[in-house]
Design a protein around this motif. Structure first.
Motif, PDB file in Angstrom:
ATOM      1  N   ARG A 190       5.420 -13.691 105.710  1.00 20.57           N
ATOM      2  CA  ARG A 190       5.720 -12.952 106.938  1.00 20.57           C
ATOM      3  C   ARG A 190       7.221 -12.981 107.232  1.00 20.57           C
ATOM      4  NH1 ARG A 190       5.945 -12.066 112.348  1.00 20.57           N
ATOM      5  NH2 ARG A 190       4.136 -11.020 113.275  1.00 20.57           N
ATOM      6  N   LYS A 191       7.814 -14.160 107.106  1.00 13.45           N
ATOM      7  CA  LYS A 191       9.250 -14.293 107.368  1.00 13.45           C
ATOM      8  C   LYS A 191      10.078 -13.453 106.404  1.00 13.45           C
ATOM      9  CE  LYS A 191       9.015 -18.899 109.436  1.00 13.45           C
ATOM     10  NZ  LYS A 191       9.298 -20.347 109.252  1.00 13.45           N
ATOM     11  N   LYS A 192       9.661 -13.379 105.159  1.00 13.50           N
ATOM     12  CA  LYS A 192      10.364 -12.554 104.170  1.00 13.50           C
ATOM     13  C   LYS A 192      10.404 -11.101 104.620  1.00 13.50           C
ATOM     14  CE  LYS A 192       9.386 -14.943  99.788  1.00 13.50           C
ATOM     15  NZ  LYS A 192       8.654 -14.793  98.504  1.00 13.50           N
ATOM     16  N   ARG A 193       9.267 -10.602 105.067  1.00  7.84           N
ATOM     17  CA  ARG A 193       9.187  -9.198 105.477  1.00  7.84           C
ATOM     18  C   ARG A 193       9.969  -8.947 106.759  1.00  7.84           C
ATOM     19  NH1 ARG A 193       5.421 -10.640 102.249  1.00  7.84           N
ATOM     20  NH2 ARG A 193       4.251  -9.161 100.938  1.00  7.84           N
ATOM     21  N   ARG A 198      14.830  -6.728 109.378  1.00 10.19           N
ATOM     22  CA  ARG A 198      16.061  -7.003 110.133  1.00 10.19           C
ATOM     23  C   ARG A 198      17.280  -6.445 109.401  1.00 10.19           C
ATOM     24  NH1 ARG A 198      20.277  -9.897 110.267  1.00 10.19           N
ATOM     25  NH2 ARG A 198      19.781 -10.958 108.309  1.00 10.19           N
ATOM     26  N   ARG A 199      17.336  -6.646 108.079  1.00  8.62           N
ATOM     27  CA  ARG A 199      18.479  -6.158 107.296  1.00  8.62           C
ATOM     28  C   ARG A 199      18.533  -4.630 107.275  1.00  8.62           C
ATOM     29  NH1 ARG A 199      17.074 -10.133 103.313  1.00  8.62           N
ATOM     30  NH2 ARG A 199      16.435  -8.467 101.910  1.00  8.62           N
ATOM     31  N   ILE A 200      17.382  -3.994 107.174  1.00  5.55           N
ATOM     32  CA  ILE A 200      17.341  -2.527 107.172  1.00  5.55           C
ATOM     33  C   ILE A 200      17.832  -1.982 108.516  1.00  5.55           C
ATOM     34  CG2 ILE A 200      15.800  -0.505 107.134  1.00  5.55           C
ATOM     35  CD1 ILE A 200      14.096  -1.995 105.068  1.00  5.55           C
ATOM     36  N   THR A 208      17.469   5.996 106.953  1.00  2.00           N
ATOM     37  CA  THR A 208      17.082   7.139 106.123  1.00  2.00           C
ATOM     38  C   THR A 208      15.551   7.252 106.108  1.00  2.00           C
ATOM     39  OG1 THR A 208      16.901   5.853 104.077  1.00  2.00           O
ATOM     40  CG2 THR A 208      19.093   6.726 104.652  1.00  2.00           C
ATOM     41  N   PRO A 209      15.008   8.416 105.732  1.00  2.00           N
ATOM     42  CA  PRO A 209      13.548   8.541 105.618  1.00  2.00           C
ATOM     43  C   PRO A 209      12.933   7.485 104.692  1.00  2.00           C
ATOM     44  CG  PRO A 209      14.553  10.697 105.540  1.00  2.00           C
ATOM     45  CD  PRO A 209      15.681   9.706 105.491  1.00  2.00           C
ATOM     46  N   LEU A 210      13.641   7.156 103.603  1.00  2.00           N
ATOM     47  CA  LEU A 210      13.152   6.141 102.676  1.00  2.00           C
ATOM     48  C   LEU A 210      13.096   4.777 103.357  1.00  2.00           C
ATOM     49  CD1 LEU A 210      12.251   5.514  99.772  1.00  2.00           C
ATOM     50  CD2 LEU A 210      14.651   5.064  99.209  1.00  2.00           C
ATOM     51  N   GLN A 211      14.125   4.456 104.142  1.00  2.00           N
ATOM     52  CA  GLN A 211      14.149   3.184 104.861  1.00  2.00           C
ATOM     53  C   GLN A 211      13.056   3.129 105.922  1.00  2.00           C
ATOM     54  OE1 GLN A 211      18.282   3.351 106.101  1.00  2.00           O
ATOM     55  NE2 GLN A 211      18.817   1.650 104.734  1.00  2.00           N
ATOM     56  N   GLU A 212      12.826   4.252 106.595  1.00  2.00           N
ATOM     57  CA  GLU A 212      11.779   4.295 107.617  1.00  2.00           C
ATOM     58  C   GLU A 212      10.404   4.049 106.998  1.00  2.00           C
ATOM     59  OE1 GLU A 212      12.267   8.032 109.545  1.00  2.00           O
ATOM     60  OE2 GLU A 212      13.881   7.327 110.862  1.00  2.00           O
ATOM     61  N   ARG A 213      10.176   4.666 105.823  1.00  2.00           N
ATOM     62  CA  ARG A 213       8.904   4.451 105.135  1.00  2.00           C
ATOM     63  C   ARG A 213       8.752   2.997 104.707  1.00  2.00           C
ATOM     64  NH1 ARG A 213       9.946   9.525 102.837  1.00  2.00           N
ATOM     65  NH2 ARG A 213      10.718   8.576 100.896  1.00  2.00           N
ATOM     66  N   ARG A 214       9.871   2.411 104.256  1.00  2.00           N
ATOM     67  CA  ARG A 214       9.824   1.003 103.841  1.00  2.00           C
ATOM     68  C   ARG A 214       9.501   0.092 105.020  1.00  2.00           C
ATOM     69  NH1 ARG A 214       7.930  -2.680 101.021  1.00  2.00           N
ATOM     70  NH2 ARG A 214       9.272  -4.429 100.415  1.00  2.00           N
ATOM     71  N   LEU A 218       6.319  -2.444 105.436  1.00  2.00           N
ATOM     72  CA  LEU A 218       6.482  -3.869 105.753  1.00  2.00           C
ATOM     73  C   LEU A 218       5.729  -4.239 107.021  1.00  2.00           C
ATOM     74  CD1 LEU A 218      10.276  -4.115 104.902  1.00  2.00           C
ATOM     75  CD2 LEU A 218       8.455  -5.339 103.703  1.00  2.00           C
ATOM     76  N   GLU A 219       5.761  -3.375 108.017  1.00  2.00           N
ATOM     77  CA  GLU A 219       5.040  -3.645 109.266  1.00  2.00           C
ATOM     78  C   GLU A 219       3.537  -3.670 109.013  1.00  2.00           C
ATOM     79  OE1 GLU A 219       6.584  -0.586 111.779  1.00  2.00           O
ATOM     80  OE2 GLU A 219       8.232  -1.851 112.518  1.00  2.00           O
ATOM     81  N   TYR A 220       3.055  -2.789 108.146  1.00  2.00           N
ATOM     82  CA  TYR A 220       1.634  -2.798 107.779  1.00  2.00           C
ATOM     83  C   TYR A 220       1.290  -4.124 107.088  1.00  2.00           C
ATOM     84  CZ  TYR A 220      -2.616  -1.852 105.115  1.00  2.00           C
ATOM     85  OH  TYR A 220      -3.871  -1.943 104.557  1.00  2.00           O
ATOM     86  N   GLU A 221       2.157  -4.559 106.166  1.00  2.00           N
ATOM     87  CA  GLU A 221       1.913  -5.822 105.460  1.00  2.00           C
ATOM     88  C   GLU A 221       1.910  -7.003 106.426  1.00  2.00           C
ATOM     89  OE1 GLU A 221       4.873  -5.936 102.402  1.00  2.00           O
ATOM     90  OE2 GLU A 221       4.057  -4.194 101.361  1.00  2.00           O
ATOM     91  N   ILE A 222       2.780  -6.979 107.414  1.00  2.00           N
ATOM     92  CA  ILE A 222       2.816  -8.046 108.418  1.00  2.00           C
ATOM     93  C   ILE A 222       1.518  -8.069 109.214  1.00  2.00           C
ATOM     94  CG2 ILE A 222       3.893  -8.768 110.602  1.00  2.00           C
ATOM     95  CD1 ILE A 222       6.600  -7.959 109.357  1.00  2.00           C
TER      96      ILE A 222
END
Length: 240
Positions: A190-193, A198-200, A208-214, A218-222
């Motif tokens: 969880r902390k990794k994600r 935070r870095r993004i 960017t759209p790619l960053q938003e998708r990422r 990550l939020e889904y994985e959390i």
């Protein structure tokens, strides 16, 4: 024979009295331990490459177990015949490879063999494949050794499905003593994600759209991690 924590967990997952085949045996340490300890009356050590089998042969000879452990060159379970063993061990390989090996020998699954699996990756694919093949997961061990986390899955014939995807990702039937290790692993993931998010999001630039998708991924994985953490902690409270 002294085994690592990972290999000892795999060996102890085998039901006593069953004949076992260790696929991708490497040094044959697990078959030697199984036979030497009396847990298995007979074992087959199998590998796709001649080199590991030569090492395995030397160790089996040193242990004086040539009569009880057979060696076989084989890609996966292709050279395993029905009725030869009761348990198949697949460990130390990627989840995709384990799934491929299982699907190639669906006839062995139909015959009702016990499976002990230790995938190094893509645990969720292995759990989905087991259910697709008509297998149920009866126990999982989640362990840490030398800074790495491992899952060992014991599966037998029986229809089963999980209602939550988090159970396919992180398991359902986790052995009680392993729950603290699983929870430690989930907290770390969880902390990794959170750190990646935070870095993004740092800086003044628009994502960017790619960053938003990422970030969405990550939020889904959390959410999946939190779901599993809540479930594990609830079970721990009930058991205490």
């Amino acid at each position: 024979m002294l085994l690592s924590k990972r290999m000892r967990t795999i060996a102890h997952a085998v039901t006593p009295g069953k004949r076992a085949a260790d696929i991708g045996t490497d040094h044959a340490f697990v078959p030697i331990y199984l036979v030497e300890s009396g847990r298995c009356p007979y074992a087959i050590a199998m590998d796709v490459n001649p080199g590991p089998l030569e090492r395995a042969a030397a160790h089996i000879q040193e242990s004086g177990l040539e009569e009880k452990i057979s060696l076989r060159l084989s890609d996966g379970m292709r050279r395993l015949r029905q009725g030869e063993v009761d348990t198949v061990i697949l460990s130390g390989m990627g989840g995709d490879l384990i799934c491929r090996i299982l699907r190639e020998r669906a006839d062995l699954m139909e015959a009702g063999i016990e499976l002990i699996l230790q995938p190094q990756s893509e645990w969720f694919k292995v759990r989905h494949t087991l259910h697709d093949l008509g297998y149920s997961i009866v126990m999982e061990w989640f362990i840490q050794e030398e800074g790495k986390y491992y899952v060992v899955i014991k599966s037998v014939p029986g229809m089963q499905s999980f209602s939550l995807e988090s159970e396919y990702l992180y398991g359902q039937a986790v052995e009680e003593e392993c729950r603290p290790v699983l929870e430690e692993y989930l907290e770390r993931e969880r902390k990794k994600r959170e750190e990646i998010i935070r870095r993004i999001g740092s800086g003044s630039r628009k994502k960017t759209p790619l960053q938003e998708r990422r970030v969405e991924e990550l939020e889904y994985e959390i959410r999946q991690i939190d779901e599993k953490l809540d479930q594990s902690r609830t079970i721990s409270r009930v058991m205490s």
